[in-house]
Design a protein around this motif. Structure first.
Motif, PDB file in Angstrom:
ATOM      1  N   ASP A  41       0.841  -1.201   0.000  1.00  0.00           N
ATOM      2  CA  ASP A  41       0.000   0.000   0.000  1.00  0.00           C
ATOM      3  C   ASP A  41       0.877   1.253   0.000  1.00  0.00           C
ATOM      4  O   ASP A  41       0.602   2.218  -0.723  1.00  0.00           O
ATOM      5  CB  ASP A  41      -0.924   0.017   1.222  1.00  0.00           C
ATOM      6  N   ILE A  42       1.933   1.233   0.814  1.00  0.00           N
ATOM      7  CA  ILE A  42       2.858   2.374   0.864  1.00  0.00           C
ATOM      8  C   ILE A  42       3.532   2.549  -0.492  1.00  0.00           C
ATOM      9  O   ILE A  42       3.655   3.664  -1.008  1.00  0.00           O
ATOM     10  CB  ILE A  42       3.914   2.174   1.977  1.00  0.00           C
ATOM     11  N   ALA A  43       3.959   1.439  -1.097  1.00  0.00           N
ATOM     12  CA  ALA A  43       4.618   1.494  -2.405  1.00  0.00           C
ATOM     13  C   ALA A  43       3.694   2.122  -3.441  1.00  0.00           C
ATOM     14  O   ALA A  43       4.124   2.928  -4.274  1.00  0.00           O
ATOM     15  CB  ALA A  43       5.033   0.088  -2.847  1.00  0.00           C
ATOM     16  N   GLU A  44       2.406   1.774  -3.361  1.00  0.00           N
ATOM     17  CA  GLU A  44       1.448   2.340  -4.303  1.00  0.00           C
ATOM     18  C   GLU A  44       1.305   3.849  -4.102  1.00  0.00           C
ATOM     19  O   GLU A  44       1.197   4.596  -5.074  1.00  0.00           O
ATOM     20  CB  GLU A  44       0.090   1.627  -4.182  1.00  0.00           C
ATOM     21  N   GLN A  45       1.345   4.284  -2.864  1.00  0.00           N
ATOM     22  CA  GLN A  45       1.280   5.730  -2.577  1.00  0.00           C
ATOM     23  C   GLN A  45       2.509   6.440  -3.142  1.00  0.00           C
ATOM     24  O   GLN A  45       2.401   7.534  -3.702  1.00  0.00           O
ATOM     25  CB  GLN A  45       1.175   5.973  -1.070  1.00  0.00           C
ATOM     26  N   ILE A  46       3.674   5.796  -3.020  1.00  0.00           N
ATOM     27  CA  ILE A  46       4.908   6.390  -3.551  1.00  0.00           C
ATOM     28  C   ILE A  46       4.819   6.509  -5.072  1.00  0.00           C
ATOM     29  O   ILE A  46       5.174   7.543  -5.647  1.00  0.00           O
ATOM     30  CB  ILE A  46       6.144   5.557  -3.131  1.00  0.00           C
ATOM     31  N   ILE A  47       4.312   5.475  -5.728  1.00  0.00           N
ATOM     32  CA  ILE A  47       4.160   5.524  -7.190  1.00  0.00           C
ATOM     33  C   ILE A  47       3.179   6.631  -7.574  1.00  0.00           C
ATOM     34  O   ILE A  47       3.409   7.365  -8.529  1.00  0.00           O
ATOM     35  CB  ILE A  47       3.702   4.158  -7.752  1.00  0.00           C
ATOM     36  N   THR A  48       2.096   6.763  -6.828  1.00  0.00           N
ATOM     37  CA  THR A  48       1.109   7.806  -7.108  1.00  0.00           C
ATOM     38  C   THR A  48       1.744   9.189  -6.994  1.00  0.00           C
ATOM     39  O   THR A  48       1.525  10.055  -7.845  1.00  0.00           O
ATOM     40  CB  THR A  48      -0.098   7.681  -6.158  1.00  0.00           C
ATOM     41  N   GLN A  49       2.563   9.381  -5.967  1.00  0.00           N
ATOM     42  CA  GLN A  49       3.282  10.656  -5.816  1.00  0.00           C
ATOM     43  C   GLN A  49       4.213  10.878  -7.007  1.00  0.00           C
ATOM     44  O   GLN A  49       4.300  11.978  -7.554  1.00  0.00           O
ATOM     45  CB  GLN A  49       4.108  10.669  -4.523  1.00  0.00           C
ATOM     46  N   PHE A  50       4.882   9.819  -7.415  1.00  0.00           N
ATOM     47  CA  PHE A  50       5.821   9.899  -8.534  1.00  0.00           C
ATOM     48  C   PHE A  50       5.088  10.257  -9.825  1.00  0.00           C
ATOM     49  O   PHE A  50       5.586  11.034 -10.637  1.00  0.00           O
ATOM     50  CB  PHE A  50       6.554   8.565  -8.678  1.00  0.00           C
ATOM     51  N   GLN A  51       3.884   9.699 -10.004  1.00  0.00           N
ATOM     52  CA  GLN A  51       3.121   9.952 -11.220  1.00  0.00           C
ATOM     53  C   GLN A  51       2.743  11.426 -11.360  1.00  0.00           C
ATOM     54  O   GLN A  51       2.467  11.892 -12.459  1.00  0.00           O
ATOM     55  CB  GLN A  51       1.853   9.093 -11.247  1.00  0.00           C
ATOM     56  N   ALA A  52       2.737  12.160 -10.239  1.00  0.00           N
ATOM     57  CA  ALA A  52       2.428  13.591 -10.301  1.00  0.00           C
ATOM     58  C   ALA A  52       3.507  14.359 -11.058  1.00  0.00           C
ATOM     59  O   ALA A  52       3.224  15.393 -11.664  1.00  0.00           O
ATOM     60  CB  ALA A  52       2.270  14.156  -8.890  1.00  0.00           C
ATOM     61  N   VAL A  53       4.741  13.846 -11.039  1.00  0.00           N
ATOM     62  CA  VAL A  53       5.838  14.519 -11.736  1.00  0.00           C
ATOM     63  C   VAL A  53       6.291  13.758 -12.981  1.00  0.00           C
ATOM     64  O   VAL A  53       6.899  14.329 -13.876  1.00  0.00           O
ATOM     65  CB  VAL A  53       7.062  14.739 -10.800  1.00  0.00           C
ATOM     66  N   GLN A  54       5.984  12.470 -13.031  1.00  0.00           N
ATOM     67  CA  GLN A  54       6.424  11.630 -14.158  1.00  0.00           C
ATOM     68  C   GLN A  54       5.255  10.742 -14.572  1.00  0.00           C
ATOM     69  O   GLN A  54       4.881   9.830 -13.841  1.00  0.00           O
ATOM     70  CB  GLN A  54       7.610  10.762 -13.709  1.00  0.00           C
TER      71      GLN A  54
END
Length: 102
Positions: A41-54
């Motif tokens: 779940d944490i990893a998915e949140q990190i990817i979601t944050q990353f998708q905001a810039v990439q």
């Protein structure tokens, strides 16, 4: 630089989850995890944050669908990100994900 092991690993994942066998998925990042996995779940949140810039697209892949050998290979390492050319085991950050792009 292309890692042959990643190609082999992705082929094994596709064999275990045939729904991933599409041209679209070949270029996607895969987040390997399973339900009830807090770190996933944490990893998915990190990817979601990353998708905001990439703007990357990724597919959540549940290792519970794998055969036992493949599932056991990931059981103690999930969450794991597999890009078409790289593997990244948790823990990782947005900065680590950025490194996968370059």
């Amino acid at each position: 630089m292309h890692d042959d092991n990643i190609e082999v690993l992705r082929a094994r994942v596709i064999a275990a989850s045939p729904s991933l066998n599409s041209t679209e998925n070949n270029n996607q990042w895969w987040l390997l995890g399973t339900s009830g996995c807090h770190l996933c779940d944490i990893a998915e949140q990190i990817i979601t944050q990353f998708q905001a810039v990439q703007p990357i697209s990724y597919q959540h892949v549940d290792i519970a669908d794998f055969d036992e050998a493949l599932m056991m290979e990931f059981a103690t390492t999930i969450p794991v990100i597999l890009t078409p050319s790289k593997r990244l085991n948790y823990p990782f950050s947005v900065v680590d994900l950025q490194q996968l792009i370059v």
